[in-house]
Design an enzyme around this catalytic site. Sequence first.
Site, PDB file in Angstrom:
ATOM      1  N   LYS A  13       0.807  -1.223   0.000  1.00  0.00           N
ATOM      2  CA  LYS A  13       0.000   0.000   0.000  1.00  0.00           C
ATOM      3  C   LYS A  13       0.840   1.273   0.000  1.00  0.00           C
ATOM      4  CE  LYS A  13      -1.251  -0.493   4.924  1.00  0.00           C
ATOM      5  NZ  LYS A  13       0.120  -0.565   5.333  1.00  0.00           N
ATOM      6  N   ARG A  88      -6.997   2.230  10.994  1.00  0.00           N
ATOM      7  CA  ARG A  88      -6.503   0.878  11.237  1.00  0.00           C
ATOM      8  C   ARG A  88      -7.405   0.121  12.197  1.00  0.00           C
ATOM      9  NH1 ARG A  88      -0.807   1.545   9.637  1.00  0.00           N
ATOM     10  NH2 ARG A  88       0.188  -0.476   9.745  1.00  0.00           N
ATOM     11  N   ARG A 122      12.634  -6.284   2.844  1.00  0.00           N
ATOM     12  CA  ARG A 122      12.326  -4.884   2.567  1.00  0.00           C
ATOM     13  C   ARG A 122      13.430  -3.933   3.034  1.00  0.00           C
ATOM     14  NH1 ARG A 122       6.590  -2.236   4.119  1.00  0.00           N
ATOM     15  NH2 ARG A 122       7.133  -2.599   6.300  1.00  0.00           N
ATOM     16  N   ARG A 153      13.754  -1.315   8.470  1.00  0.00           N
ATOM     17  CA  ARG A 153      12.962  -0.764   9.564  1.00  0.00           C
ATOM     18  C   ARG A 153      13.097  -1.628  10.815  1.00  0.00           C
ATOM     19  NH1 ARG A 153       7.031   0.485   7.260  1.00  0.00           N
ATOM     20  NH2 ARG A 153       6.507  -0.541   9.221  1.00  0.00           N
ATOM     21  N   ARG A 164       2.439  -7.526  14.299  1.00  0.00           N
ATOM     22  CA  ARG A 164       1.757  -6.594  13.396  1.00  0.00           C
ATOM     23  C   ARG A 164       0.690  -7.316  12.576  1.00  0.00           C
ATOM     24  NH1 ARG A 164       6.825  -4.662  10.432  1.00  0.00           N
ATOM     25  NH2 ARG A 164       5.476  -3.559   8.992  1.00  0.00           N
TER      26      ARG A 164
HETATM   27  P1  ADP Z   1       3.028  -1.314   7.883  1.00  0.00           P
HETATM   28  O1  ADP Z   1       1.735  -1.066   7.164  1.00  0.00           O
HETATM   29  O2  ADP Z   1       4.069  -1.901   7.007  1.00  0.00           O
HETATM   30  O3  ADP Z   1       2.873  -2.080   9.167  1.00  0.00           O
HETATM   31  P2  ADP Z   1       3.229   1.505   8.738  1.00  0.00           P
HETATM   32  O4  ADP Z   1       4.414   2.323   8.415  1.00  0.00           O
HETATM   33  O5  ADP Z   1       1.931   1.863   8.127  1.00  0.00           O
HETATM   34  O6  ADP Z   1       3.665   0.041   8.347  1.00  0.00           O
HETATM   35  O7  ADP Z   1       3.018   1.470  10.328  1.00  0.00           O
HETATM   36  C1  ADP Z   1       4.064   1.180  11.225  1.00  0.00           C
HETATM   37  C2  ADP Z   1       3.568   1.212  12.663  1.00  0.00           C
HETATM   38  O8  ADP Z   1       3.108   2.546  12.984  1.00  0.00           O
HETATM   39  C3  ADP Z   1       2.376   0.328  12.982  1.00  0.00           C
HETATM   40  O9  ADP Z   1       2.770  -1.014  13.287  1.00  0.00           O
HETATM   41  C4  ADP Z   1       1.765   1.044  14.199  1.00  0.00           C
HETATM   42  O10 ADP Z   1       2.476   0.763  15.373  1.00  0.00           O
HETATM   43  C5  ADP Z   1       1.989   2.508  13.859  1.00  0.00           C
HETATM   44  N1  ADP Z   1       0.807   3.067  13.155  1.00  0.00           N
HETATM   45  C6  ADP Z   1       0.759   3.460  11.853  1.00  0.00           C
HETATM   46  N2  ADP Z   1      -0.490   3.895  11.525  1.00  0.00           N
HETATM   47  C7  ADP Z   1      -1.244   3.758  12.646  1.00  0.00           C
HETATM   48  C8  ADP Z   1      -2.609   3.991  12.974  1.00  0.00           C
HETATM   49  N3  ADP Z   1      -3.488   4.450  12.056  1.00  0.00           N
HETATM   50  N4  ADP Z   1      -3.025   3.732  14.235  1.00  0.00           N
HETATM   51  C9  ADP Z   1      -2.189   3.283  15.174  1.00  0.00           C
HETATM   52  N5  ADP Z   1      -0.894   3.002  14.931  1.00  0.00           N
HETATM   53  C10 ADP Z   1      -0.419   3.229  13.693  1.00  0.00           C
END
Ligand code: ADP
Length: 209
Positions: A13, A88, A122, A153, A164
Amino acid sequence: MKLIMLGAPGSGKGTQAQRIAKDYKIANISTGDIFRDNIKRETPIGQKAKSYIDRGELVPDEVTCAIVTDRLSQEDCKGGYLLDGFPRNLRQAQKLEAFSAPDAVLYLETEDSILLERIGGRRVCRKCMGSFHISSIGDTTVCPVCGGELYRRDDDNPATLSARLDVYHRESAPLAGYYRERGILHTIKGNATQDEVYAAIKRVLDKLQ
Ligand code: ADP
Ligand code: ZN
């Protein structure tokens, strides 16, 4: 257009969001990037978010929703937005619905086996936030797009990733049903090349415009 990218970690995404934002000139808002930027700058938000992110858990809704509503209030979001990583969970979706209801949700559907493989290899660019796989770029630390530094990361390790994925299945995947009921869900098979996925997304977006 007000768009949401929905999909598991590793579904692609983020990569697709960057392409859409560039081609359709929409403000691209990645909550993960915002958190990582805050962690790097050691802001109060960053300090608060870090422990959750390191454990693979969601950052509390109060913090996340405040960041997003604040960001969506800025000038560049007047014409629309593309949210990558938000909402989320159901509470975040309801909050967004009340604040600025989305027009369409692009749901990248993928199997967990693919996600593990993708995230395992990644690498992310510190400068342009691009995301790459070692199978295509090799074992390099130089971004093929901007020359910035690539890194792995912290939360892309097996233990955090498994947490996750659990959170995704439990809290985020049900949002597909929520948006299907509202008639704005567009499902796209994520198990294809980046270009194929993007072509499928374009077909959806060009019909919406
Ligand atoms: P990915 O989709 O690969 O897990 P992201 O960069 O979108 O990676 O998110 C990394 C982390 O940031 C998540 O595991 C969470 O801890 C936090 N995070 C991101 N977006 C949200 C959200 N909308 N609500 C709560 N935590 C979030
Ligand atoms: Zn780069």
